[in-house]
Design a protein around this motif. Structure first.
Motif, short mmCIF file in Angstrom:
data_model
loop_
_atom_site.label_atom_id
_atom_site.label_comp_id
_atom_site.label_asym_id
_atom_site.label_seq_id
_atom_site.Cartn_x
_atom_site.Cartn_y
_atom_site.Cartn_z
N GLU A 58 22.87 19.96 -7.53
CA GLU A 58 21.74 19.54 -6.72
C GLU A 58 20.46 19.66 -7.54
N ASN A 59 19.67 18.59 -7.56
CA ASN A 59 18.41 18.59 -8.28
C ASN A 59 17.29 18.07 -7.39
N ILE A 60 16.18 18.78 -7.37
CA ILE A 60 15.02 18.35 -6.60
C ILE A 60 14.27 17.27 -7.38
N LEU A 61 14.05 16.13 -6.74
CA LEU A 61 13.35 15.02 -7.37
C LEU A 61 11.85 15.14 -7.19
N PHE A 62 11.42 15.43 -5.96
CA PHE A 62 9.99 15.58 -5.67
C PHE A 62 9.83 16.17 -4.28
N GLU A 89 12.03 21.23 6.28
CA GLU A 89 11.22 21.18 7.50
C GLU A 89 9.75 21.00 7.12
N ALA A 90 8.94 20.51 8.06
CA ALA A 90 7.50 20.42 7.84
C ALA A 90 6.95 21.82 7.56
N PRO A 91 5.97 21.96 6.68
CA PRO A 91 5.14 20.90 6.11
C PRO A 91 5.66 20.27 4.81
N VAL A 92 6.75 20.80 4.25
CA VAL A 92 7.22 20.26 2.98
C VAL A 92 8.73 20.06 3.01
N MET A 93 9.16 18.90 2.57
CA MET A 93 10.58 18.61 2.35
C MET A 93 10.79 18.31 0.87
N ASN A 94 12.03 18.38 0.44
CA ASN A 94 12.38 17.99 -0.92
C ASN A 94 13.30 16.78 -0.90
N ALA A 95 13.00 15.82 -1.76
CA ALA A 95 13.95 14.76 -2.03
C ALA A 95 14.95 15.32 -3.03
N VAL A 96 16.23 15.35 -2.63
CA VAL A 96 17.26 16.03 -3.42
C VAL A 96 18.32 15.04 -3.87
N LEU A 97 18.71 15.15 -5.12
CA LEU A 97 19.82 14.37 -5.67
C LEU A 97 21.04 15.27 -5.80
N VAL A 98 22.13 14.89 -5.13
CA VAL A 98 23.39 15.62 -5.19
C VAL A 98 24.39 14.78 -5.97
N THR A 99 25.05 15.38 -6.95
CA THR A 99 26.07 14.69 -7.74
C THR A 99 27.39 15.44 -7.61
N ARG A 100 28.45 14.70 -7.32
CA ARG A 100 29.77 15.33 -7.20
C ARG A 100 30.45 15.33 -8.57
N LEU A 101 30.73 16.52 -9.08
CA LEU A 101 31.35 16.66 -10.39
C LEU A 101 32.86 16.55 -10.33
N ASN A 102 33.45 17.15 -9.30
CA ASN A 102 34.91 17.12 -9.11
C ASN A 102 35.20 17.42 -7.65
N ALA A 103 36.43 17.77 -7.33
CA ALA A 103 36.83 17.94 -5.93
C ALA A 103 36.05 19.05 -5.23
N THR A 104 35.62 20.06 -5.96
CA THR A 104 34.99 21.21 -5.33
C THR A 104 33.57 21.52 -5.79
N PRO A 151 6.54 2.59 -1.00
CA PRO A 151 7.27 1.85 -2.03
C PRO A 151 7.62 2.69 -3.26
N LYS A 152 6.76 3.58 -3.67
CA LYS A 152 7.07 4.40 -4.85
C LYS A 152 8.23 5.35 -4.57
N MET A 153 8.36 5.79 -3.31
CA MET A 153 9.44 6.70 -2.95
C MET A 153 10.78 5.95 -2.97
N GLU A 154 10.80 4.73 -2.45
CA GLU A 154 12.01 3.92 -2.48
C GLU A 154 12.46 3.68 -3.92
N ALA A 155 11.48 3.42 -4.79
CA ALA A 155 11.80 3.17 -6.20
C ALA A 155 12.39 4.41 -6.86
N ILE A 188 0.85 -1.19 0.00
CA ILE A 188 0.00 0.00 0.00
C ILE A 188 0.88 1.24 0.00
N ASP A 189 0.40 2.28 -0.65
CA ASP A 189 1.16 3.53 -0.79
C ASP A 189 1.09 4.34 0.51
#
Length: 223
Positions: A200-204, A181-196, A69-73, A50-51
Motif C-alpha cells: 500500500e502506497n499513499i499517493l496524495f 475520514e474528514a478532514p483528510v483522506m489519502n488516495a492509496v494505491l494497493v498492489t497485489r504481490l501474490n495470494a496473500t 481533473p488532476k486527481m483523475e489523471a 477548472i480545478d
C-alpha cells in the motif's frame, strides 16, 4: 460565443495536471483525446477545465460530483492499465473515469448504486463511441461478482478499504481508493504481490465525498 476547447484543454493539461506530478505521456495524451466537457451538463462545459469538483447532471445532493481533473489523471497514472487487463470501477458517476480507463484497458465494468447515474454514464460513453465499458446498477462497495480484476478504481471515499475488494485483485493487480475520514483522506494505491501479500502506497492527501452503501454505516454520501 463558441469556446476553443482544445486551447482550454491544453492549458488544463500543461498548467494544472502536468505540474501535479503527472508526467506519463500516455496519460497526458488520453486527456487530450477524450473530451472531458462532453461528460458534464451543457452549462458546465467551460467549468470542466477548472480545478474543482463539479456536481453531476441529475445529482440528488451536492456530494454527487465529478472529481478534479488532476486527481483523475493521477489515478490513471498510478493504475497503469494495459490493453490485456480488465478493470472495475466502483462509482460510475458521469462515465469519464471509465472512459479514461477504457482507453488503456481491455474492458471496464463500472458499477453505480444510483440508476440515474448509470443511465448518465451509459449515455456519455455511447456518445463518445466507447464500446469496451459495461455500466451496471449495484453496490460494489465490498466487491462485484466472482471474477478477478487487474485494475480496481474506487471513485469515492471509504472510511476503510474492504477486504472483499482487495481479494478481487488478480496477482499483480492494482487498486486505488480514497481512504479515511474528514478532514483528510489519502488516495492509496494497493498492489497485489501474490495470494496473500499486498503493498500500500499513499499517493496524495485529499478529501472526497463518501460512497453510499448499505454495507457501511458511516457512508452517507453518493456519487
Amino acid at each position: 460565443m463558441s469556446q476553443d476547447f482544445e486551447a482550454i484543454r491544453y492549458k488544463l493539461v500543461e498548467q494544472q495536471i502536468r505540474p501535479w506530478k503527472v508526467d506519463d505521456l500516455d496519460v497526458l495524451g488520453t486527456l487530450h483525446q477524450i473530451p472531458r466537457e462532453n461528460f458534464v451538463s451543457a452549462d458546465q462545459k467551460v467549468l470542466a477545465f477548472i480545478d474543482t469538483k463539479l456536481p453531476l447532471p441529475g445529482a440528488k445532493n451536492p456530494c454527487q460530483v465529478m472529481l478534479e481533473p488532476k486527481m483523475e489523471a493521477r489515478l490513471l497514472q498510478a493504475l497503469k492499465p494495459k490493453k490485456t487487463e480488465k478493470a472495475l470501477e466502483v462509482g460510475a458517476g458521469s462515465g469519464y473515469m471509465a472512459a479514461l480507463l477504457a482507453a488503456h484497458a481491455k474492458s471496464v465494468t463500472s458499477v453505480d448504486i444510483d440508476p440515474e447515474m448509470v443511465t448518465l454514464a451509459k449515455s456519455n460513453l455511447a456518445r463518445a463511441y466507447i464500446s469496451n465499458v459495461t455500466v451496471e446498477v449495484g453496490d460494489a462497495y465490498t466487491g462485484w461478482g466472482d471474477q478477478s480484476y487487474d485494475i480496481i478504481c474506487v471513485s469515492g471515499g471509504m472510511p476503510s478499504l474492504y477486504e472483499g475488494l482487495k481479494q478481487q485483485l488478480a496477482i499483480g493487480g492494482r487498486l486505488v481508493a480514497f481512504i479515511g475520514e474528514a478532514p483528510v483522506m489519502n488516495a492509496v494505491l494497493v498492489t497485489r504481490l501474490n495470494a496473500t501479500n499486498f503493498t500500500e502506497n499513499i499517493l496524495f492527501e485529499t478529501l472526497v465525498p463518501n460512497l453510499t452503501s448499505a454495507k457501511v454505516k458511516t457512508a452517507s454520501f453518493s456519487f
